[in-house]
Design an enzyme around this catalytic site. Structure first.
Site, PDB file in Angstrom:
ATOM      1  N   HIS A 170       4.988   1.296  -1.950  1.00 58.36           N
ATOM      2  CA  HIS A 170       6.231   1.036  -2.667  1.00 58.36           C
ATOM      3  C   HIS A 170       6.265   1.676  -4.047  1.00 58.36           C
ATOM      4  O   HIS A 170       5.268   1.757  -4.753  1.00 58.36           O
ATOM      5  CB  HIS A 170       6.445  -0.469  -2.809  1.00 58.36           C
ATOM      6  CG  HIS A 170       5.372  -1.147  -3.614  1.00 58.36           C
ATOM      7  ND1 HIS A 170       5.477  -1.345  -4.973  1.00 58.36           N
ATOM      8  CD2 HIS A 170       4.174  -1.649  -3.264  1.00 58.36           C
ATOM      9  CE1 HIS A 170       4.410  -1.951  -5.422  1.00 58.36           C
ATOM     10  NE2 HIS A 170       3.585  -2.146  -4.409  1.00 58.36           N
ATOM     11  N   ASP A 171       7.445   2.157  -4.411  1.00 57.91           N
ATOM     12  CA  ASP A 171       7.765   2.646  -5.758  1.00 57.91           C
ATOM     13  C   ASP A 171       6.946   3.856  -6.188  1.00 57.91           C
ATOM     14  O   ASP A 171       6.797   4.119  -7.387  1.00 57.91           O
ATOM     15  CB  ASP A 171       7.619   1.518  -6.789  1.00 57.91           C
ATOM     16  CG  ASP A 171       8.583   0.375  -6.527  1.00 57.91           C
ATOM     17  OD1 ASP A 171       9.793   0.568  -6.718  1.00 57.91           O
ATOM     18  OD2 ASP A 171       8.127  -0.701  -6.093  1.00 57.91           O
ATOM     19  N   GLY A 224       0.737   1.485  -4.565  1.00 54.34           N
ATOM     20  CA  GLY A 224       2.051   1.392  -5.173  1.00 54.34           C
ATOM     21  C   GLY A 224       2.130   2.057  -6.535  1.00 54.34           C
ATOM     22  O   GLY A 224       1.147   2.152  -7.266  1.00 54.34           O
TER      23      GLY A 224
END
Length: 268
Positions: A119-120, A137
């Site tokens: 994520h991100d 992440g």
């Protein structure tokens, strides 16, 4: 030219497929997905969440794009994923959506089999992740950087543009632009000379980068700090864009330590 959808594929109402998209057997396209013109999803591809895929993507079987983050604190929250034009995504790749600003992938990237983007993360253009690379992440990777097979990259690490990380590395710290790093745990070994020459960098430009690297990391003054060396290099190489990029990278705030050369006598 309309999209071509195999009878066994599921495209939920609300998904937007541009002209020439091909959706192969047993794919599942969620309601919030947009897929750019000419993209090809071979088979068994799942695209979920608020995912936007650029034009002419080539996506191979058993890929998962835009699924919620595996961060347990996120509680399977649905986020954003943006993938640029002309990306190649090979078998078994997983790219998760963001839980904050979103996951973002530039144009012309290549994700080889079973690589994972958490994520991100934010990846620039022409990034290459070899087989089974694992990004935690919030990892940031600059344009034209490459990461070798089986490498794991700690969350919040930055890898600068044109850097190369060797296979089977464990990357806990930031890798400077144009750097060459490898090992577990990864250390900096010099400048990515082979990659730069392949991209047309002249001998003079490479020589300036090598000299800047030497001044930054192999200076003889034991009392001099890295910050001191950064300021000296910045003064010496005013107007040299590649060196200025390294200086800016080193001056920027970071949540991770720097991936640096091994000290003399330090075990590999």
């Amino acid at each position: 030219m309309t999209a071509i959808i195999h009878p066994t594929a599921i495209v939920e109402q609300g998904a937007y497929l541009h002209d020439g998209v091909v959706v192969g057997p047993f794919c599942h396209i969620g309601a919030g997905v947009e897929i750019g013109a000419g993209a090809v999803l071979q088979s068994h591809v799942v695209v979920a969440g608020r995912t936007k895929i650029g034009a002419r993507a080539r996506i191979f079987p058993f890929v998962s794009l835009g699924a919620p983050s595996q961060d347990l604190k996120a509680a399977l929250a649905e986020g954003d994923l943006s993938i640029g034009d002309d990306c190649v995504i090979r078998e078994g790749v997983t790219i998760n959506s963001g839980v904050g600003e979103g996951t973002w992938v530039g144009a012309g990237c290549a994700f080889l089999a079973y690589s994972h983007v958490a994520h991100d993360c934010r990846l620039g253009d022409r990034v290459i992740l070899a087989n089974q690379v694992l990004l935690g992440g919030h990892v940031i990777i600059g344009d034209h950087a490459s990461v070798g097979g089986g490498t794991a990259v700690h969350q919040n690490v930055r890898i600068g543009a044109h850097a190369f990380v060797g296979g089977l590395a464990g990357v806990e710290g930031d890798v400077i632009p144009f750097g060459l790093a490898s090992g577990n745990r990864a250390h900096l070994f010099g400048v990515n000379i082979v990659g730069l020459r392949r991209r047309g960098y002249s001998t003079e430009r490479v020589a300036r980068l090598r000299d800047a690297y030497r001044r930054l990391f192999t200076g003889d003054d034991a009392l001099e700090t890295l910050s001191d060396r950064v300021e000296k290099v910045a003064t010496t190489y005013v107007g040299v864009s590649e060196v200025e990029e390294i200086v800016a990278f080193l001056r920027a705030p970071s949540r991770r330590p720097l991936c640096a050369p091994r000290q003399r006598g330090e075990r590999a």
